[in-house]
Scaffold this motif. Structure first.
Motif, PDB file in Angstrom:
ATOM      1  N   ASP A  89      81.015  82.694  71.499  1.00  0.00           N
ATOM      2  CA  ASP A  89      81.810  81.699  70.781  1.00  0.00           C
ATOM      3  C   ASP A  89      81.827  82.005  69.279  1.00  0.00           C
ATOM      4  OD1 ASP A  89      82.509  79.410  69.365  1.00  0.00           O
ATOM      5  OD2 ASP A  89      81.615  78.052  70.822  1.00  0.00           O
ATOM      6  N   PRO A  90      83.016  82.169  68.685  1.00  0.00           N
ATOM      7  CA  PRO A  90      83.083  82.543  67.265  1.00  0.00           C
ATOM      8  C   PRO A  90      82.431  81.502  66.343  1.00  0.00           C
ATOM      9  CG  PRO A  90      85.261  81.941  68.112  1.00  0.00           C
ATOM     10  CD  PRO A  90      84.359  82.064  69.278  1.00  0.00           C
ATOM     11  N   VAL A  91      82.502  80.248  66.754  1.00  0.00           N
ATOM     12  CA  VAL A  91      81.856  79.210  65.936  1.00  0.00           C
ATOM     13  C   VAL A  91      80.346  79.429  65.934  1.00  0.00           C
ATOM     14  CG1 VAL A  91      81.378  76.756  65.743  1.00  0.00           C
ATOM     15  CG2 VAL A  91      83.691  77.522  66.281  1.00  0.00           C
ATOM     16  N   HIS A  92      79.833  79.755  67.106  1.00  0.00           N
ATOM     17  CA  HIS A  92      78.406  80.022  67.190  1.00  0.00           C
ATOM     18  C   HIS A  92      78.040  81.277  66.401  1.00  0.00           C
ATOM     19  CE1 HIS A  92      77.721  77.519  71.112  1.00  0.00           C
ATOM     20  NE2 HIS A  92      78.180  76.810  70.112  1.00  0.00           N
ATOM     21  N   GLY A 113      76.101  73.957  57.010  1.00  0.00           N
ATOM     22  CA  GLY A 113      77.245  73.645  57.833  1.00  0.00           C
ATOM     23  C   GLY A 113      78.527  74.212  57.246  1.00  0.00           C
ATOM     24  N   PHE A 114      79.522  74.412  58.104  1.00  0.00           N
ATOM     25  CA  PHE A 114      80.807  74.947  57.638  1.00  0.00           C
ATOM     26  C   PHE A 114      81.936  74.334  58.452  1.00  0.00           C
ATOM     27  CE2 PHE A 114      78.950  77.568  60.896  1.00  0.00           C
ATOM     28  CZ  PHE A 114      79.978  77.715  61.804  1.00  0.00           C
ATOM     29  N   CYS A 115      83.119  74.292  57.815  1.00  0.00           N
ATOM     30  CA  CYS A 115      84.324  73.800  58.480  1.00  0.00           C
ATOM     31  C   CYS A 115      84.924  74.908  59.334  1.00  0.00           C
ATOM     32  CB  CYS A 115      85.359  73.377  57.444  1.00  0.00           C
ATOM     33  SG  CYS A 115      85.325  71.641  57.069  1.00  0.00           S
ATOM     34  N   TRP A 116      85.438  74.546  60.507  1.00  0.00           N
ATOM     35  CA  TRP A 116      86.050  75.556  61.373  1.00  0.00           C
ATOM     36  C   TRP A 116      87.228  76.229  60.691  1.00  0.00           C
ATOM     37  CZ3 TRP A 116      86.253  72.439  66.624  1.00  0.00           C
ATOM     38  CH2 TRP A 116      84.930  72.144  67.004  1.00  0.00           C
ATOM     39  N   SER A 117      87.863  75.483  59.819  1.00  0.00           N
ATOM     40  CA  SER A 117      89.026  76.064  59.136  1.00  0.00           C
ATOM     41  C   SER A 117      88.625  77.238  58.242  1.00  0.00           C
ATOM     42  CB  SER A 117      89.727  74.988  58.309  1.00  0.00           C
ATOM     43  OG  SER A 117      88.801  74.364  57.445  1.00  0.00           O
ATOM     44  N   MET A 118      87.331  77.348  57.971  1.00  0.00           N
ATOM     45  CA  MET A 118      86.876  78.448  57.117  1.00  0.00           C
ATOM     46  C   MET A 118      86.419  79.658  57.927  1.00  0.00           C
ATOM     47  SD  MET A 118      84.754  76.361  54.264  1.00  0.00           S
ATOM     48  CE  MET A 118      84.111  77.884  53.590  1.00  0.00           C
ATOM     49  N   GLY A 138      86.726  70.902  62.834  1.00  0.00           N
ATOM     50  CA  GLY A 138      85.375  70.384  62.980  1.00  0.00           C
ATOM     51  C   GLY A 138      84.418  70.993  61.984  1.00  0.00           C
ATOM     52  N   ILE A 139      83.207  70.498  62.048  1.00  0.00           N
ATOM     53  CA  ILE A 139      82.140  71.006  61.192  1.00  0.00           C
ATOM     54  C   ILE A 139      80.983  71.379  62.101  1.00  0.00           C
ATOM     55  CG2 ILE A 139      80.370  70.320  59.526  1.00  0.00           C
ATOM     56  CD1 ILE A 139      82.461  68.617  58.151  1.00  0.00           C
ATOM     57  N   THR A 140      80.406  72.554  61.882  1.00  0.00           N
ATOM     58  CA  THR A 140      79.270  72.984  62.683  1.00  0.00           C
ATOM     59  C   THR A 140      78.054  73.163  61.790  1.00  0.00           C
ATOM     60  OG1 THR A 140      80.586  74.012  64.414  1.00  0.00           O
ATOM     61  CG2 THR A 140      78.354  74.855  64.105  1.00  0.00           C
ATOM     62  N   ILE A 141      76.956  72.567  62.231  1.00  0.00           N
ATOM     63  CA  ILE A 141      75.695  72.668  61.505  1.00  0.00           C
ATOM     64  C   ILE A 141      74.772  73.596  62.287  1.00  0.00           C
ATOM     65  CG2 ILE A 141      73.769  71.375  60.517  1.00  0.00           C
ATOM     66  CD1 ILE A 141      76.561  70.498  59.511  1.00  0.00           C
ATOM     67  N   SER A 171      77.796  70.426  66.419  1.00  0.00           N
ATOM     68  CA  SER A 171      79.149  70.383  65.868  1.00  0.00           C
ATOM     69  C   SER A 171      79.754  68.992  65.999  1.00  0.00           C
ATOM     70  CB  SER A 171      80.060  71.359  66.610  1.00  0.00           C
ATOM     71  OG  SER A 171      79.573  72.667  66.501  1.00  0.00           O
ATOM     72  N   PHE A 172      80.633  68.684  65.066  1.00  0.00           N
ATOM     73  CA  PHE A 172      81.402  67.441  65.132  1.00  0.00           C
ATOM     74  C   PHE A 172      82.858  67.817  64.952  1.00  0.00           C
ATOM     75  CE2 PHE A 172      77.181  66.386  63.638  1.00  0.00           C
ATOM     76  CZ  PHE A 172      76.837  65.345  64.495  1.00  0.00           C
ATOM     77  N   ALA A 173      83.709  67.281  65.823  1.00  0.00           N
ATOM     78  CA  ALA A 173      85.113  67.680  65.772  1.00  0.00           C
ATOM     79  C   ALA A 173      86.053  66.488  65.688  1.00  0.00           C
ATOM     80  CB  ALA A 173      85.458  68.508  67.002  1.00  0.00           C
ATOM     81  N   THR A 174      87.185  66.744  65.068  1.00  0.00           N
ATOM     82  CA  THR A 174      88.222  65.719  64.957  1.00  0.00           C
ATOM     83  C   THR A 174      89.368  66.072  65.892  1.00  0.00           C
ATOM     84  OG1 THR A 174      89.310  66.979  63.226  1.00  0.00           O
ATOM     85  CG2 THR A 174      87.748  65.294  62.528  1.00  0.00           C
ATOM     86  N   SER A 175      90.151  65.077  66.277  1.00  0.00           N
ATOM     87  CA  SER A 175      91.342  65.383  67.064  1.00  0.00           C
ATOM     88  C   SER A 175      92.555  65.180  66.172  1.00  0.00           C
ATOM     89  CB  SER A 175      91.403  64.499  68.307  1.00  0.00           C
ATOM     90  OG  SER A 175      91.438  63.138  67.927  1.00  0.00           O
ATOM     91  N   TRP A 176      93.728  65.195  66.802  1.00  0.00           N
ATOM     92  CA  TRP A 176      95.019  65.112  66.106  1.00  0.00           C
ATOM     93  C   TRP A 176      94.992  64.410  64.744  1.00  0.00           C
ATOM     94  CZ3 TRP A 176      94.025  60.138  66.946  1.00  0.00           C
ATOM     95  CH2 TRP A 176      93.498  59.796  68.192  1.00  0.00           C
ATOM     96  N   GLY A 177      95.551  65.121  63.792  1.00  0.00           N
ATOM     97  CA  GLY A 177      95.846  64.472  62.514  1.00  0.00           C
ATOM     98  C   GLY A 177      94.678  64.246  61.576  1.00  0.00           C
ATOM     99  N   LYS A 178      93.503  64.042  62.143  1.00  0.00           N
ATOM    100  CA  LYS A 178      92.375  63.736  61.251  1.00  0.00           C
ATOM    101  C   LYS A 178      91.736  65.024  60.751  1.00  0.00           C
ATOM    102  CE  LYS A 178      91.609  59.399  63.520  1.00  0.00           C
ATOM    103  NZ  LYS A 178      90.751  58.205  63.449  1.00  0.00           N
ATOM    104  N   THR A 179      91.261  64.995  59.539  1.00  0.00           N
ATOM    105  CA  THR A 179      90.523  66.143  59.021  1.00  0.00           C
ATOM    106  C   THR A 179      89.154  65.660  58.569  1.00  0.00           C
ATOM    107  OG1 THR A 179      91.728  65.770  56.968  1.00  0.00           O
ATOM    108  CG2 THR A 179      92.385  67.674  58.286  1.00  0.00           C
ATOM    109  N   PRO A 180      88.148  66.532  58.667  1.00  0.00           N
ATOM    110  CA  PRO A 180      86.812  66.150  58.234  1.00  0.00           C
ATOM    111  C   PRO A 180      86.844  65.771  56.761  1.00  0.00           C
ATOM    112  CG  PRO A 180      86.778  68.256  59.395  1.00  0.00           C
ATOM    113  CD  PRO A 180      88.214  67.909  59.171  1.00  0.00           C
ATOM    114  N   ARG A 181      86.075  64.798  56.389  1.00  0.00           N
ATOM    115  CA  ARG A 181      86.031  64.391  54.993  1.00  0.00           C
ATOM    116  C   ARG A 181      84.914  65.145  54.293  1.00  0.00           C
ATOM    117  NH1 ARG A 181      85.568  58.059  55.380  1.00  0.00           N
ATOM    118  NH2 ARG A 181      85.480  58.299  53.126  1.00  0.00           N
ATOM    119  N   PRO A 182      85.279  66.026  53.368  1.00  0.00           N
ATOM    120  CA  PRO A 182      84.282  66.889  52.740  1.00  0.00           C
ATOM    121  C   PRO A 182      83.163  66.111  52.054  1.00  0.00           C
ATOM    122  CG  PRO A 182      86.413  66.994  51.586  1.00  0.00           C
ATOM    123  CD  PRO A 182      86.634  66.236  52.847  1.00  0.00           C
TER     124      PRO A 182
END
Lengths: 247, 247
Positions: B76-79, B88-93, B119-122, B135-146
């Motif tokens: 898994d690339p996130v892993h 922790g890091f954002c999946w978008s990164m 999502g964000i993975t610690i 990891s914590f993930a969001t669904s449609w439309g929501k983005t993690p709050r930095p």
DNA sequence: TTGAAACTCCCCAGCTCTGGGGAATAGCGA
DNA sequence: TCGCTATTCCCCAGAGCTGGGGAGTTTCAA
């Protein structure tokens, strides 16, 4: 506002371009969190380490000299405890985390005498790199405030990561030895204390073949015996303790 | 109040006595932090792992089947990214953290399709144990709050530690053998691959004495060879990896 | 098809480790 | 003083490990 403090530190730390800058940030946040001292370091014998190792701190100067002279870098009980967990812990909980030897007790007593009364240590591990941690300590009379633990945890982890980047710690995945499946099978059983002969029986191969696989595995890690082979494989994740401890 | 949320979760998580309890806590905090999904796991091929491995999550059921079928546990690339950092890091990164292969891209696209948008993975690493993360993930439309990053970091780390304890990754303090100082000295060098003879030279004692100390140390841990002795000592913190890897 | 890597098997000499004994000295606390 | 622990030293036999050779098959990618 606590969360704002954390956020601000996080952004500043990850944007820092020199260790000096990070050092200043740590100074400031240490006092802001109600501590007097901080120490961010790799758990190695710093003056003798073959690889560049991290060490940023504002502990008393005497302490550093004593520490290096006695080579506590690798055997400091606080560091050893930090190898057992992924969350921060209070030094006062050390006896519950590991069995302290006489030397450990002496070391802790001496630390207290020079003003490091209590503290919190945040472990920071990245597979394949030297273990490390970021500690914050209080002096006379003050005790760490447990409600700040989340903040301390975040600050410690972020500071360590920032420092890692600044000294270019990241090791290439490439130079980590890779074992073949069969080599790992043999090592798996060897780490459980099985003899070459027993491993051969278990895997249904000849005694000589088992010997051969372990010979090759030692070669890949560049070590000369089973003990070191097992330790290196554990360290880089090729083997896990849960593999090795089921006897 | 953010910090109160973190504190409360920390106390509850470390006091939890069952994985179910922890699961409920994670459910609650996940939504409280503005996420929909969480996944706490060891980075192993869970259904095929020889030893019990952690996995708690509320991802869609289809996802788990797919994940296991494709054996993503270890790749898994996130892993993989979480093995390169301690924060922790954002999946978008992700693309900035590692080079994504076609297979990685497919995996991420598929994840997004079933609702895991960002999502964000610690990461959570303990030397010698299987790597893990929360990891914590969001669904449609929501983005993690930095600005919640510090909180997420703390919650992820604490949750992982709690789970580790619940599945008995760590042995109770009581049955932990205690080595004498001299025994530990000998083991220290033995773990670095030194022979009995070399250890004796280093410590300035006779060959027989070194043998004797290690004999006694094996006895205390109830094991029959050096490899197991070193592994057990590493596991319970009597020895650290930095002790053992310094060749 | 050529080659590299993995897996399999074999031999041997020599060093190392392990378990079985025994024993003396020093220190510390009951 | 007695008993316990830590530390030091000694002997031995047998099991186990390591490094040095060599050699066959299969598999998979260039």
């Amino acid at each position: 506002m606590v969360i704002a403090t954390a956020q601000h530190f996080g952004q500043a730390a990850l944007a820092a371009t020199t260790l000096d800058e990070l050092n200043n940030l740590l100074h400031a946040i240490t006092h802001e969190m109600g501590f007097q001292y901080f120490a961010l370091s790799h758990h190695v014998d710093v003056p003798r380490a073959p690889q560049p190792a991290l060490r940023l701190h504002n502990y008393p100067r005497d302490w550093e000299a004593y520490y290096d002279a006695e080579r506590f870098g690798p055997s400091d009980p606080v560091h050893r405890a930090s190898h057992l967990t992924s969350v921060g812990f209070c030094w006062s909980m050390l006896p519950r985390l590991l069995a302290l030897t006489n030397r450990d007790e002496d070391f802790l007593a001496r630390s207290r005498r020079i003003g490091l009364i209590d503290g919190i240590t945040i472990p920071a591990h990245v597979p394949g790199e030297a273990a490390g941690s970021c500690s914050f300590a209080t002096s006379w009379g003050k005790t760490p405030r447990p409600e700040w633990m989340p903040l301390v945890q975040f600050v410690g982890t972020t500071a360590f990561e920032s420092a890692r980047r600044l000294v270019g710690m990241r090791r290439a995945q490439a130079d980590r030895p890779r074992l073949s499946d069969r080599q790992r099978d043999c090592l798996y059983w060897a780490a459980q204390g099985k003899s070459d002969w027993a491993i051969a029986k278990i895997l249904g191969i000849s005694h000589e073949t088992a010997i051969q696989h372990l010979k090759e595995a030692r070669g890949r890690y560049g070590v000369g015996n089973r003990t070191q082979l097992a330790i290196h494989a554990l360290y880089d994740g090729a083997l896990s303790f849960t593999d090795a401890l089921r006897r």
